[in-house]
Design an enzyme around this catalytic site. Structure first.
Site, PDB file in Angstrom:
ATOM      1  CB  CYS A  99      -0.900  -0.091   1.160  1.00 42.65           C
ATOM      2  SG  CYS A  99      -2.024  -1.327   1.455  1.00 42.65           S
ATOM      3  CG  HIS A 120      12.555  -4.757  -8.396  1.00 45.75           C
ATOM      4  ND1 HIS A 120      12.864  -4.194  -9.400  1.00 45.75           N
ATOM      5  CD2 HIS A 120      11.933  -3.790  -7.642  1.00 45.75           C
ATOM      6  CE1 HIS A 120      12.522  -3.000  -9.493  1.00 45.75           C
ATOM      7  NE2 HIS A 120      11.829  -2.681  -8.500  1.00 45.75           N
ATOM      8  CB  CYS A 155      15.696   1.282  -8.480  1.00 45.26           C
ATOM      9  SG  CYS A 155      14.639   2.547  -7.977  1.00 45.26           S
TER      10      CYS A 155
HETATM   11  N1  GLN Z   1      16.665   8.081  -4.664  1.00 47.21           N
HETATM   12  C1  GLN Z   1      15.715   7.038  -4.546  1.00 47.21           C
HETATM   13  C2  GLN Z   1      15.981   5.681  -3.778  1.00 47.21           C
HETATM   14  O1  GLN Z   1      17.344   5.451  -4.170  1.00 47.21           O
HETATM   15  C3  GLN Z   1      15.078   6.782  -5.734  1.00 47.21           C
HETATM   16  C4  GLN Z   1      13.977   5.610  -5.705  1.00 47.21           C
HETATM   17  C5  GLN Z   1      13.048   5.314  -7.080  1.00 47.21           C
HETATM   18  O2  GLN Z   1      13.376   5.863  -8.042  1.00 47.21           O
HETATM   19  N2  GLN Z   1      12.025   4.776  -7.013  1.00 47.21           N
HETATM   20  O3  GLN Z   1      15.537   5.164  -3.050  1.00 47.21           O
HETATM   21 ZN    ZN Z   2      14.177   3.946  -9.496  1.00 45.59          ZN
END
Ligand code: GLN
Ligand code: ZN
Length: 771
Positions: free
Chosen positions: A533, A711, A743
């Site tokens: 959520c 992920h 990420c």
């Molecule tokens: N700067 C954020 C992180 O590293 C970027 C997260 C994202 O792009 N969802 O968590």
């Molecule tokens: Zn990201």
């Protein structure tokens, strides 16, 4: 299409209904029950019991409506429920010994790669955003062998449960045309060729439902608000011609946009009722009424199902009353779309400022608004005068508040000119000046911002929030975390450091908490996918930044190392797209206000000596309108806002931006015009294919293609990373390539992060030697 039976006792009256109710529960009961089942701490029966209890509660809440929805509840996703109902389950997920529910979760979540050797391993179904919302559905899959079959037991069970509460149940299901359209095909299967087979299943279903005393079914066909080819338009006509079934009425629901050229098509379909989202399609109300020549029922979505604001009930009645007189019992009213996209109950909020709270409505309050409108229409306004007056004062208070109209903010906003978004020199010039200071090697290595959010970090943040520890203690705890991150990055020999974002619960809420014009709810949770959520902060007023928001943390991090530490910000478009946004001015205005506030932060970071500033725009792409013809308008103000935020810095300051889950093919020109010195993107799962469009476009600035998927707990090998970068090198000039993960790393553990980054750095070293 004559309506088969009018179930209303009192004719010539407006009928109320709802398109769907939030399923997660006021206290996120479903989330906790799911997670307890998944981690083995509760048996399946406990989960089933929670689901049943939630459905009961939700129907009780909606019992004042003339029809209550059923089938909108789901243990994970209602589109996946439809796939099970229609017998369309990926064959890889069908395993003996699984219960149906386990099979269902296997498609939803897959099975961990750690199980790959055993028979249990399987990939999850793909997940995609549901139109322009932040809800994700599991994409239906079609292959050359796809055969449908009806499995109605689960739905029938829920219908029986609901009928005990209210006989006027209305099952809600994705329509056959949209179901095919939003799915993906493997092999050479043409989706439309599956339609005849699929319609047969829907026919069987309708017949079964009629046998179970169901008089109405709602079939959602939201693709009718998008641009459709002739083939898909024809599919609508042929589908609904044959779907007509004795003893059951069909309501086709459309929402999230305007029907435009599809309006005559919807009006002509042979069904008993159609639903129009009047929040998006206000100008289409009369054209739709006029286009309908066969006495269909018209359901108007008069209350916004996507935001958390009170509706102006008196204003709605002004235009709705004449329509009600004209249509009589052919008028139904409802929220514009399913209430899946709003939190459940405003009355749970204990900490919102009372004035602000008086401006808001969550799901239950929205249904109460439907009730008030219906009563006013059916029994005259006088019968609900008090409620209408109260509503009027709330609307007036919001309209006249200086929190929504702050002259100082409006002045700052008026200073925006195109020059404000323009860097002083072109990229080639800037590159030289930045390199003279930063002196980075080829393939500079960095990360995207966050490092693992450990239990200790969360505990310190929570204690501070609850007032259990003072700021000094909290600051010391965060400094310790920052120091730890700097130490790890030093050991890893990364080139550009980050401070790790320990102080941030969420990349948008963190800024929402500090900006004027934002409120944070306690329980305003909305389902994003499965048990996940989000709690979007509420942008209610004019936006300003009272004091710097990030500078002290970055300064502290920089004080610990000679390596450059990136300043870390979220961009205005992402803050906007992941918030509940005020509806009393265009989104673009709120975005520009955000841009000026974040710009001030960027300039303060620069003043504090921060050499590199990253401004994340993870949600830029998802803000694209559903219709392509409206893309340019959005991109203009969105990209402008980013430019205003980022580009006021000196040539020597290096601006980074980051975008995850994005495709760039159709927006590459807009991305390039942001003019960020470096863009980091998620590419590892696409095997660097996303870079092709950057090559074709001759993208002039630098790029950090993500080299591993954050992920997954899997640790990429040095060789894998080198292989990916070898591909990248063929597409992007080496002097413009960075190396980084896809990420942020906040959901990972240090024991995964360290070896992964070690391999990333050694891949960079290898590439430097061999390039
Ligand atoms: N700067 C954020 C992180 O590293 C970027 C997260 C994202 O792009 N969802 O968590
Ligand atoms: Zn990201």
């Amino acid at each position: 299409m004559p309506v088969i039976h009018v179930i209303q006792e009192n004719k010539l009256m407006v009928t109320t209904h709802n398109l769907g109710f939030p399923r997660i529960g006021v206290k996120r009961e479903l989330k906790f029950a799911l997670e307890a089942y998944w981690n083995g701490s509760e048996p399946q029966e406990a989960l089933i019991k929670t689901g049943k209890a939630l459905r009961q509660t939700h129907w009780q809440h909606q019992n004042h409506l003339n029809h209550i929805p059923v089938g909108d509840f789901s243990f994970y996703d209602h589109i996946l429920d439809a796939s099970f109902l229609l017998g369309n389950i990926p064959t890889r997920s069908v395993k003996q010994n699984d219960t149906i529910l386990d099979q269902y979760f296997r498609v939803a979540r897959g099975r961990s790669v750690n199980d790959i050797t055993d028979d249990n391993h399987s990939f999850a179904g793909e997940m995609t955003k549901w139109f322009d919302t932040n809800y994700h559905y599991i994409v239906p899959e079609f292959t050359n062998d796809t055969k449908f079959s009806l499995n109605p037991e689960h739905l029938l069970q829920q219908i029986k449960e609901a009928q005990q509460i209210n006989p006027h149940v209305k099952p809600v299901l994705i329509g056959p045309v949209s179901y095919l359209y939003i799915g993906k095909t493997y092999g050479n299967r043409d989706k439309i060729s599956l339609l005849p087979q699929l319609i047969e299943i829907y026919q069987q279903l309708l017949k079964t439902l009629a046998e179970h005393d169901v008089q109405w079914i709602q079939l959602d066909e939201p693709i009718l608000v998008t641009e459709l080819s002739e083939a898909w338009k024809n599919a609508f006509v042929s589908t609904y011609q044959v779907l007509n079934t004795p003893n059951i009425n069909i309501l086709i629901a459309t929402y999230f946009g305007q029907l435009k050229e599809n309006l005559p098509l919807l009006a002509s379909l042979s069904v008993q009722a159609v639903h129009l989202d009047t929040i998006n399609g206000f100008d289409e109300i009369n054209p739709l009424i006029n286009a309908i020549t066969d006495n269909k029922i018209i359901s108007l979505g008069v209350i916004n199902g996507r935001n958390i604001w009170k509706s102006d009930l008196n204003a709605i009645l002004q235009w709705l009353e004449p329509i009600s007189l004209q249509l009589g019992d052919r008028l139904w009213i409802a929220p514009s779309c399913s209430l899946l996209h709003v939190p459940v109950d405003l009355n749970n909020e204990q900490k919102l400022d009372s004035e602000l709270q008086s401006w808001m409505a969550f799901a239950l309050q929205k249904l109460e608004e439907i009730n008030i409108l219906a009563t006013a229409l059916n029994q005259g306004k006088a019968s609900v005068q008090q409620a209408l007056d109260d509503n009027q004062s709330a609307i007036n208070s919001r309209k006249n508040s200086d929190r929504t109209h702050n002259p100082a903010v409006r002045h700052v906003r008026s200073l925006i000119t195109p020059e404000l978004g323009q860097r002083k020199s072109n990229y080639a010039e800037r590159f030289k000046k930045q390199q003279a200071i930063l002196n980075l090697p080829h393939f500079p290595t960095t990360t995207i911002g966050s490092f693992p959010q450990t239990a200790d970090i969360r505990k310190a943040r929570n204690q501070f929030k609850k007032g259990l520890i003072d700021f000094k203690t909290y600051e010391a705890a965060m400094h310790k975390e920052i120091a730890f991150c700097i130490e790890q990055q030093t050991k890893l020999e990364l080139d550009v450091f980050v401070h790790g974002e320990a102080e941030r619960n969420d990349m948008v809420e963190y800024f929402g908490e500090q900006l004027n014009g934002y409120a944070i709810s306690q329980h305003g949770w909305v389902q994003s996918y499965g048990s996940r959520c989000v709690k979007p902060p509420i942008l209610y007023g004019d936006i300003s930044r009272p004091i710097p928001m990030t500078v002290e943390w970055i300064k502290y991090a920089q004080s610990l190392t000679n390596k450059p530490v990136k300043g870390m910000l979220t961009g205005p478009v992402t803050i906007l797209n992941w918030s509940f946004v005020r509806d009393d001015q265009p989104r673009s205005e709120s975005c520009y206000q955000l841009a000026m506030a974040i710009r001030a932060e960027v300039l303060d970071l620069e003043k504090a000596g921060v050499q590199i500033i990253q401004i994340d725009e993870a949600a830029l792409r998802e803000g694209l309108p559903l219709r392509r013809s409206q893309w340019n308008e959005y991109l203009n103000w969105a990209i402008d806002s980013f430019r205003v935020t980022a580009n006021g810095v000196q040539d020597e300051t290096q601006i980074h931006t980051h975008m995850c889950y994005s495709e760039f093919n159709d927006i590459i020109a807009a991305i390039a015009s942001m003019d960020a010195d470096v863009i980091t993107i998620e590419t590892s799962r696409s095997n660097m294919e996303l870079l092709e469009v950057f090559e074709q476009f001759k993208y002039p600035n630098s790029i950090g293609p993500g080299v591993y998927d954050i992920h997954s707990p899997n640790i990429p090998s040095t060789e894998q990373i080198i292989q990916l970068m070898d591909k990248a090198k063929q597409l992007i000039p080496v002097q413009h390539l960075w190396i980084n993960p896809d990420c942020g790393l906040k959901t990972r553990q240090w024991k995964e992060v360290i070896p992964a980054l070690e391999h990333m750095v050694s891949a960079a070293k290898h590439l430097r030697k061999n390039t």
